[in-house]
Motif scaffolding. Structure first.
Motif, short mmCIF file in Angstrom:
data_model
loop_
_atom_site.label_atom_id
_atom_site.label_comp_id
_atom_site.label_asym_id
_atom_site.label_seq_id
_atom_site.Cartn_x
_atom_site.Cartn_y
_atom_site.Cartn_z
N VAL A 28 0.84 -1.19 0.00
CA VAL A 28 0.00 0.00 0.00
C VAL A 28 0.88 1.25 0.00
N ILE A 29 0.59 2.16 -0.91
CA ILE A 29 1.26 3.46 -0.96
C ILE A 29 0.20 4.53 -0.68
N GLY A 30 0.44 5.40 0.27
CA GLY A 30 -0.49 6.46 0.59
C GLY A 30 -0.38 7.63 -0.39
N ILE A 31 -1.51 8.20 -0.75
CA ILE A 31 -1.56 9.39 -1.61
C ILE A 31 -2.32 10.47 -0.84
N CYS A 32 -1.66 11.58 -0.60
CA CYS A 32 -2.27 12.68 0.14
C CYS A 32 -2.31 13.93 -0.75
N PHE A 33 -3.39 14.68 -0.64
CA PHE A 33 -3.55 15.88 -1.46
C PHE A 33 -3.35 17.14 -0.63
N ASP A 51 2.91 2.45 9.02
CA ASP A 51 4.13 2.09 8.30
C ASP A 51 3.91 1.89 6.81
N ILE A 52 3.37 2.92 6.15
CA ILE A 52 3.30 2.90 4.69
C ILE A 52 3.90 4.19 4.16
N PRO A 53 4.48 4.16 2.96
CA PRO A 53 5.03 5.40 2.37
C PRO A 53 3.90 6.34 1.97
N LEU A 54 4.23 7.62 1.86
CA LEU A 54 3.23 8.63 1.50
C LEU A 54 3.77 9.53 0.41
N GLU A 55 2.96 9.72 -0.62
CA GLU A 55 3.26 10.66 -1.69
C GLU A 55 2.28 11.83 -1.59
N ILE A 56 2.79 13.06 -1.72
CA ILE A 56 1.95 14.25 -1.59
C ILE A 56 1.74 14.88 -2.96
#
Length: 328
Positions: A28-33, A51-56
């Protein structure tokens, strides 16, 4: 390995949805806006806990255009949740190829929000996103028709949930079970859902078609007075507000301070008339220690320049304050 992109708002529901899928052995990769009205602070904190990576993804300009004229209208305040979720899903769908992911996770719960999360609204968001066959709502999946991901065995439907309605009991129990703590209240990260901010933004858009980023940030701070079509007065309430608001002022903005008394810093933004300037001085008098004096001396000038002007005025009355203040 199966991979999913989880839309992470920074709230509890989206975090639980991501954790639920991660625990099925799916990457799972997190996507945040990020926009002018919400940011990644809570999402960063919450994704660390599971404990998952996050992309903004910064979609500020596009999102602001949506806020000004949403296809499906607003919620209780000036929050266009249906259109906002649709836009986020569309952006996330376009990232599937980049991250070689199979589907999208959201934290939506059927009927948790009466306007934006009823069955009709969820179907609208899904259809208009452009990625309807890639969307999974793990927290309420058993209340909905099986998705392609469940039918094809990418996700075990039996391990998904059937949460419905506004109760938070199940989510809070899961948070305790998984050690997820210090999570924000629902919608706590979006300024558009805050009544005071929403009212000020709506009023600003009535007077200024293209507000600047600074205009939007200033809406959060101080007491606001609309005195004319092209000018607004702001009175800072605390030293902290005074320090913060200075980050958003320009040398075109005018500052007012009482000469002989401690009190609020007052600002005029826009294009004030002489009458506006005089009233700003009177507001300054009202919010200083000399508010009960017959007259107070007010010095004023442009931000970051010498205060070259002085005026003596009678402090504004409570009736005048009530007439012009934009109530929170």
């Amino acid at each position: 390995m199966t991979k999913a992109l989880a839309m992470i708002s920074g709230g509890l529901d989206s975090t639980l949805a991501a954790k639920l899928i991660k625990d099925q052995g799916i990457e799972v990769i997190g996507i945040c806006f990020k926009s002018y009205f919400f940011g990644p602070k809570n999402a960063i904190k919450m994704t660390k806990q599971i404990d998952i990576p996050l992309e903004i993804v910064d979609f500020s300009k596009e999102h602001f255009e949506l806020v000004k004229s949403p296809k499906h209208g607003y919620g209780k305040n000036i929050n266009p949740c249906i259109d906002c979720h649709t836009m986020m899903l569309n952006y996330t769908g376009k990232l599937l190829e980049k991250y070689e992911a199979d589907f999208i996770i959201t934290g939506e719960v059927l009927n948790q929000r009466p306007m934006s999360q009823n069955r009709i609204s969820l179907d609208i968001v899904k259809k208009e996103s452009g990625f309807s066959d890639k969307i999974l709502r793990p927290l309420c999946a058993k209340n909905l028709n099986p998705t392609k991901m469940e039918l094809e065995g990418l996700v075990d439907r039996e391990k998904l949930l059937d949460i419905s309605g506004r109760t938070r009991k199940v989510q809070m129990e899961l948070a305790e079970k998984w050690g997820i703590v210090d999570y924000p209240s629902p919608a706590g990260g979006c300024k558009l859902t805050e009544p005071g901010y929403a009212k000020r933004l709506k009023e600003l858009l009535e007077h200024k078609e293209m507000p600047s980023i600074n205009d939007l940030e200033i809406l959060r701070l101080g007491r606001h007075f609309r005195v004319s079509d092209k000018a607004k007065i702001i009175s800072c309430r605390t030293a902290e507000e005074t320090a913060e608001i200075k980050e958003y002022l320009t040398t075109k903005d005018m500052i007012f301070l009482a000469e002989d008394f401690k009190g609020s810093m007052v600002i005029i933004v826009g294009e004030p008339t002489e009458e506006d300037i005089e009233f700003a001085a009177r507001v300054t008098g009202r919010y200083c220690k000399g508010r009960d004096e017959e007259k107070v001396k007010i010095k004023y000038g442009y931000f970051k320049k010498a205060f070259s002007n002085q005026i003596e005025v009678k402090p504004a009355t409570d009736e005048e304050i009530d007439e012009f203040i934009l109530q929170n």
